[in-house]
Scaffold this motif. Structure first.
Motif, PDB file in Angstrom:
ATOM      1  N   LEU A  47      -0.404   5.447   2.078  1.00 55.61           N
ATOM      2  CA  LEU A  47      -0.364   5.688   3.519  1.00 55.61           C
ATOM      3  C   LEU A  47       0.420   6.950   3.858  1.00 55.61           C
ATOM      4  O   LEU A  47       1.367   7.301   3.139  1.00 55.61           O
ATOM      5  N   PRO A  48       0.060   7.620   4.939  1.00 56.94           N
ATOM      6  CA  PRO A  48       0.912   8.723   5.408  1.00 56.94           C
ATOM      7  C   PRO A  48       2.307   8.181   5.724  1.00 56.94           C
ATOM      8  O   PRO A  48       2.447   7.150   6.370  1.00 56.94           O
ATOM      9  N   GLY A  49       3.322   8.849   5.238  1.00 60.39           N
ATOM     10  CA  GLY A  49       4.692   8.376   5.462  1.00 60.39           C
ATOM     11  C   GLY A  49       5.065   7.193   4.598  1.00 60.39           C
ATOM     12  O   GLY A  49       5.929   6.388   4.982  1.00 60.39           O
ATOM     13  N   SER A  50       4.442   7.080   3.430  1.00 57.08           N
ATOM     14  CA  SER A  50       4.676   5.914   2.567  1.00 57.08           C
ATOM     15  C   SER A  50       6.148   5.696   2.239  1.00 57.08           C
ATOM     16  O   SER A  50       6.605   4.557   2.126  1.00 57.08           O
ATOM     17  N   ALA A  51       6.901   6.779   2.090  1.00 57.05           N
ATOM     18  CA  ALA A  51       8.318   6.645   1.730  1.00 57.05           C
ATOM     19  C   ALA A  51       9.091   5.829   2.760  1.00 57.05           C
ATOM     20  O   ALA A  51      10.055   5.138   2.423  1.00 57.05           O
ATOM     21  N   LEU A  52       8.653   5.884   4.023  1.00 55.48           N
ATOM     22  CA  LEU A  52       9.310   5.100   5.075  1.00 55.48           C
ATOM     23  C   LEU A  52       8.811   3.664   5.089  1.00 55.48           C
ATOM     24  O   LEU A  52       9.609   2.720   5.124  1.00 55.48           O
ATOM     25  N   TRP A  53       7.499   3.471   5.032  1.00 50.32           N
ATOM     26  CA  TRP A  53       6.932   2.132   5.227  1.00 50.32           C
ATOM     27  C   TRP A  53       7.226   1.193   4.073  1.00 50.32           C
ATOM     28  O   TRP A  53       7.121  -0.028   4.234  1.00 50.32           O
ATOM     29  N   ARG A  54       7.594   1.701   2.886  1.00 51.17           N
ATOM     30  CA  ARG A  54       7.881   0.815   1.765  1.00 51.17           C
ATOM     31  C   ARG A  54       9.348   0.407   1.678  1.00 51.17           C
ATOM     32  O   ARG A  54       9.736  -0.333   0.769  1.00 51.17           O
ATOM     33  N   LYS A  55      10.162   0.862   2.601  1.00 50.17           N
ATOM     34  CA  LYS A  55      11.586   0.519   2.560  1.00 50.17           C
ATOM     35  C   LYS A  55      11.781  -0.971   2.838  1.00 50.17           C
ATOM     36  O   LYS A  55      11.103  -1.560   3.673  1.00 50.17           O
ATOM     37  N   VAL A  56      12.749  -1.559   2.132  1.00 47.47           N
ATOM     38  CA  VAL A  56      13.043  -2.984   2.245  1.00 47.47           C
ATOM     39  C   VAL A  56      14.497  -3.159   2.646  1.00 47.47           C
ATOM     40  O   VAL A  56      15.380  -2.491   2.101  1.00 47.47           O
ATOM     41  N   SER A  57      14.764  -4.045   3.582  1.00 42.10           N
ATOM     42  CA  SER A  57      16.130  -4.317   4.016  1.00 42.10           C
ATOM     43  C   SER A  57      16.943  -4.931   2.878  1.00 42.10           C
ATOM     44  O   SER A  57      16.511  -5.905   2.258  1.00 42.10           O
ATOM     45  N   GLY A  58      18.105  -4.367   2.613  1.00 44.30           N
ATOM     46  CA  GLY A  58      18.961  -4.917   1.570  1.00 44.30           C
ATOM     47  C   GLY A  58      19.526  -6.269   1.943  1.00 44.30           C
ATOM     48  O   GLY A  58      19.873  -7.074   1.075  1.00 44.30           O
TER      49      GLY A  58
ATOM     50  N   PHE B 186       0.843  -1.200   0.000  1.00 43.22           N
ATOM     51  CA  PHE B 186       0.000   0.000   0.000  1.00 43.22           C
ATOM     52  C   PHE B 186       0.880   1.253   0.000  1.00 43.22           C
ATOM     53  O   PHE B 186       0.552   2.259  -0.643  1.00 43.22           O
ATOM     54  N   SER B 187       1.992   1.185   0.712  1.00 39.14           N
ATOM     55  CA  SER B 187       2.923   2.320   0.732  1.00 39.14           C
ATOM     56  C   SER B 187       3.658   2.449  -0.588  1.00 39.14           C
ATOM     57  O   SER B 187       3.970   3.555  -1.031  1.00 39.14           O
ATOM     58  N   ARG B 188       3.935   1.325  -1.228  1.00 44.79           N
ATOM     59  CA  ARG B 188       4.596   1.345  -2.535  1.00 44.79           C
ATOM     60  C   ARG B 188       3.764   2.136  -3.538  1.00 44.79           C
ATOM     61  O   ARG B 188       4.323   2.760  -4.467  1.00 44.79           O
ATOM     62  N   ASP B 189       2.459   2.140  -3.351  1.00 43.06           N
ATOM     63  CA  ASP B 189       1.568   2.901  -4.230  1.00 43.06           C
ATOM     64  C   ASP B 189       1.134   4.224  -3.596  1.00 43.06           C
ATOM     65  O   ASP B 189       0.147   4.833  -4.019  1.00 43.06           O
ATOM     66  N   ASN B 190       1.891   4.656  -2.556  1.00 40.78           N
ATOM     67  CA  ASN B 190       1.711   5.982  -1.934  1.00 40.78           C
ATOM     68  C   ASN B 190       0.329   6.188  -1.322  1.00 40.78           C
ATOM     69  O   ASN B 190      -0.252   7.266  -1.411  1.00 40.78           O
TER      70      ASN B 190
END
Length: 510
Positions: free
Chosen positions: A353-364, A347-351
């Protein structure tokens, strides 16, 4: 083999086995999650989330007073049949759109951005409510275990602290990557099946006295305060409907599953029918073994199944079986955190949620959406806070799960039916059964959604009100308000690297 859809005669040829990474790019997303889960692991996560040793055991006390044995047993059989229809219809759409976004992505592609938006928010409410319900239930059973083993007296405050500790455990386990989640879920399947067999076997063989078949299948008990037996029986269906939730986990983990277009669809259906059989056996075994109905309802442990174990097997046997149940509930909660965090990520990947840029981060390192995991357990903790102040809050949390996630199941099914021949099925399809099964699913979901917004106790007071309807209204209100903030940025892509410009233009956004 080609399939013809009556009455139009349009022919769809199911695609051959495909490169799932290429298919994901066709659907609009660059693969970033590790595809390390097999078909059994995908089935296992939905089976673990449904978890008859969590849902049936946790709400067994609720069922004792809302219709009693007759409603629990026959309600389970009937609800299971209708849920299987929902699962079959949803599996067909999942096969066509195997993404982590699952329900909201399907609704977006079949009905447009607003359909996807509201489906996503409902799905998210249900998933987060499920984490709260499952882990709080595990905390209740842990308190009962401590009571039997060491005389610990569980209080509201101590139960909540145990609940927070369980949430923390599940967050940490989910940070290690999907391979560990898959292994734990595979173990969970066998633990659940063996656990049901051990519990039912012990309750059948050890006690000297059992209830009659007439009692188990016909005894009706009403402690709700409502006079209408049909209303009470309908409310009592919550036990089964709450347990039969979460099978969309297979769809949410599809971007991490090999051959997801088939495996995720099969995982949904298999998880439902296996749970249906196991749950019926468990409920029957528990009910036959009741020694004192009133004492079971008012157990000092705070958990009626624990009292059944205690009366039938003694403290040693009861402690052992409680441990079996608690471990199963821990497996269930861990699987639900995995599913919910993937929904948050998508859902964050598609912007959305509030703060989507944070919640869509994936651990390398682990290819796991770490911030999404922490958000999922954090919100689940907040959802359960009212349990500190109201004895009926837990029932409201479980109803939140049902009325949030169940409508989200039906929306993509309805849109698939509305689309008709515009819907291109994936490799797993219902063929000519698609429409009758689909409409059965939609009607059933409409019924239970209304049902579980109704008050469960009479008279309706501040303490007995069903707050689930308020939670649903708040989420829909927030989703509507946030739509006007995020609608310019929200949207699922039509192909990797392209924007939803057509939809934006159609809605007057650009």
């Amino acid at each position: 083999m080609a399939r013809t859809d009556a009455p139009t005669g349009a022919i769809h040829t199911p695609p051959p086995a495909q490169d799932e990474e290429a298919r994901l790019r066709e659907l609009g997303y660059q693969p970033v999650l590790a595809r390390r889960m097999g078909g059994f692991g995908n089935f296992a996560i939905s089976f673990s989330v449904i978890s008859v040793l969590s849902g049936c055991m946790t709400l067994y006390g609720f069922g004792l007073g809302t219709g009693g044995p007759a409603v629990m047993l026959w309600g389970w059989a009937g609800v299971g049949l209708f849920v299987l229809c929902v699962g079959l219809a949803l599996a067909e759409v999942t096969s066509a759109y195997p993404t982590s976004g699952a329900l909201y992505y399907m609704a977006d592609r079949l009905g447009g951005r607003r359909w996807g938006w509201y489906t996503g928010w409902l799905n998210l409410l249900g998933l987060l409510g499920a984490i709260a319900g499952i882990d709080y239930g595990a905390a209740l059973f842990t308190g009962a275990f401590l009571n039997l083993q060491w005389g610990f007296e569980p209080t509201v405050g101590s139960t909540f602290l145990i609940f927070l500790a369980i949430l923390l455990l599940h967050a940490v386990l989910n940070l290690f990557g999907v391979r560990l989640v898959s292994v734990l879920n595979s173990v969970s399947v066998w633990w659940h099946l063996a656990g049901v067999a051990v519990i039912v076997g012990a309750l059948a063989l050890v006690p000297d006295r059992h209830q009659s078949a007439g009692f188990v299948f016909t005894e009706f008990v009403n402690d709700t305060g409502w006079a209408n037996p049909f209303y009470v029986a309908a409310i009592g269906l919550l036990l089964a409907q709450y347990t039969f939730c979460g099978y969309d986990a297979s769809a949410h983990l599809s971007e991490e599953t090999s051959n997801a277009s088939v495996a995720a669809a099969k995982g949904i259906v298999r998880a439902i029918w296996v749970s249906w059989l196991a749950g019926f056996a468990l409920l029957a075994g528990l009910t036959f073994a009741i020694q004192d109905y009133a004492a079971t309802q008012n157990s000092a442990t705070g958990v009626p199944p624990a009292q059944i174990f205690l009366d039938a097997l003694g403290s040693g046997g009861a402690t052992a079986l409680l441990l079996v149940v608690i471990v199963a509930q821990l497996f269930c909660g861990n699987a639900e955190v995995a599913a919910a965090s993937r929904m948050v990520f998508a859902f964050s990947r598609d912007n959305a949620l509030p703060g989507s840029a944070l919640w869509r981060k994936v651990s390398g390192r682990t290819q796991t959406p770490v911030p999404a995991v922490w958000l999922s357990v954090g919100v689940a903790a907040l959802i359960a806070v009212p349990s500190l102040y109201s004895a009926t809050a837990y029932g409201a949390v479980t109803a939140i799960n049902v009325i949030g996630i169940t409508p989200a199941y039906a929306i993509p099914i309805y849109l698939r039916l509305r689309a008709g021949d515009r819907f291109v099925p994936g490799p797993w399809s219902l063929g000519r059964w698609s429409r009758p099964i689909g409409w059965t699913a939609v009607v059933w979901v409409a019924f239970v959604t209304v049902l579980f917004c109704l008050p469960q106790k009479s008279p309706v007071t501040v303490d007995t009100m069903n707050y689930a309807v308020i939670a649903l209204a708040v989420v829909l209100l927030l989703a509507s308000v946030w739509w006007y903030v995020a609608r310019r940025s929200y949207g699922t892509p039509t192909a990797y690297g392209t924007a939803r410009e057509e939809a934006d233009i159609a809605e007057g956004i650009v």
